[in-house]
Design a protein around this motif. Structure first.
Motif, PDB file in Angstrom:
ATOM      1  N   ALA A   4      36.048 -96.224   3.998  1.00 39.44           N
ATOM      2  CA  ALA A   4      34.955 -97.053   3.481  1.00 39.44           C
ATOM      3  C   ALA A   4      33.604 -96.548   3.941  1.00 39.44           C
ATOM      4  N   GLU A   5      33.536 -96.031   5.169  1.00 37.97           N
ATOM      5  CA  GLU A   5      32.258 -95.591   5.719  1.00 37.97           C
ATOM      6  C   GLU A   5      31.913 -94.160   5.332  1.00 37.97           C
ATOM      7  N   ARG A   6      32.874 -93.255   5.418  1.00 40.16           N
ATOM      8  CA  ARG A   6      32.597 -91.839   5.181  1.00 40.16           C
ATOM      9  C   ARG A   6      32.792 -91.423   3.730  1.00 40.16           C
ATOM     10  N   LEU A   7      33.722 -92.091   3.044  1.00 38.77           N
ATOM     11  CA  LEU A   7      34.065 -91.708   1.677  1.00 38.77           C
ATOM     12  C   LEU A   7      34.015 -92.936   0.760  1.00 38.77           C
ATOM     13  N   PRO A   8      32.866 -93.573   0.639  1.00 43.69           N
ATOM     14  CA  PRO A   8      32.795 -94.831  -0.110  1.00 43.69           C
ATOM     15  C   PRO A   8      33.119 -94.698  -1.590  1.00 43.69           C
ATOM     16  N   ARG A   9      33.089 -93.470  -2.124  1.00 40.62           N
ATOM     17  CA  ARG A   9      33.420 -93.285  -3.535  1.00 40.62           C
ATOM     18  C   ARG A   9      34.918 -93.226  -3.784  1.00 40.62           C
ATOM     19  N   VAL A  10      35.695 -93.112  -2.721  1.00 48.12           N
ATOM     20  CA  VAL A  10      37.150 -93.134  -2.840  1.00 48.12           C
ATOM     21  C   VAL A  10      37.596 -94.591  -2.842  1.00 48.12           C
ATOM     22  N   ARG A  11      38.297 -94.989  -3.887  1.00 45.73           N
ATOM     23  CA  ARG A  11      38.691 -96.390  -4.022  1.00 45.73           C
ATOM     24  C   ARG A  11      40.195 -96.590  -3.988  1.00 45.73           C
ATOM     25  N   SER A  12      40.952 -95.542  -3.666  1.00 47.57           N
ATOM     26  CA  SER A  12      42.410 -95.660  -3.700  1.00 47.57           C
ATOM     27  C   SER A  12      43.042 -94.857  -2.573  1.00 47.57           C
TER      28      SER A  12
END
Length: 212
Positions: free
Chosen positions: A162-170
């Motif tokens: 959530a903090e480092r890769l907020p564009r990853v949703r899965s």
């Protein structure tokens, strides 16, 4: 229908002790890959390209992606450790028609990721590769394979994403199983009492953060 095409079995970067794929098998021929793509196209709309590590053979991988899309397959996924993917490589993959990537980010702790990947210094290049794929418009799903080393860190992993890769949703969570190479490395197997509690906490955290 989802068909995984293991195109690159005898080429690997990294040495995951838990992998179920034999890296000693001969590499699939172009004809084998074309045949699998044809079968996938006749029965469904998705295909996964796996290895070994498919990105080691750049032109062959791009050819396979283009062939899959040209056959009418709508969803073409790459299974990768992402360490070789930079901005140019990611753009080429997207240009060839890649739609998604299933990336083995194995831990939110660099040393643990490198240990499980069997590749020193892999953590930062993996993150770079994920960023590059996202920048190129490729959807990324993370595939952490939790082991005894990381079994309690599932909630931390979700927070890190959530903090480092907020564009990853899965996130597709896996656990080491006593198959393939892990059958000879049983110390890697997680304690399910510990892992189960950690997964429940991680699920709650992921729901709060909008991560699948």
């Amino acid at each position: 229908l989802r068909i995984a095409v293991a195109c690159f079995k005898n080429h690997i970067k990294g040495d995951c002790e838990f992998c179920f794929v034999s890296t000693h098998l001969p590499r699939a021929s172009d004809a084998d890959v074309e045949r699998a793509i044809t079968e996938a196209a006749s029965g469904g709309a998705a295909i996964a390209l796996s290895g070994g590590e498919p990105t080691l053979l750049r032109e062959r991988l791009l050819w396979a992606v283009r062939a899959a899309r040209a056959s009418g397959i709508e969803l073409v996924e790459l299974q990768t450790n992402a360490v070789l993917i930079d901005e140019g490589y990611a753009r080429d993959l997207r240009g060839a028609g890649l739609t998604s990537a299933f990336v083995s980010l194995l831990s939110s702790v660099a040393s643990e990721h490198d240990t499980l990947a069997g590749l020193d210094g892999a953590f930062a290049p993996c993150l770079r590769g994920i960023d590059a794929l996202l920048d190129a418009g490729v959807r990324v799903t993370l595939n952490p394979v939790f082991a005894s080393l990381t079994q309690a860190r599932v909630p931390d992993y979700v927070r890190f994403v959530a903090e480092r890769l907020p564009r990853v949703r899965s996130i597709s969570l896996s656990a080491v199983q006593p198959h393939g190479r892990a059958a000879k490395a049983l110390s890697l197997l997680p304690d399910y009492a510990v892992l189960g509690a950690a997964v429940k906490e991680a699920q709650a955290r992921a729901a709060e953060l909008g991560i699948e």
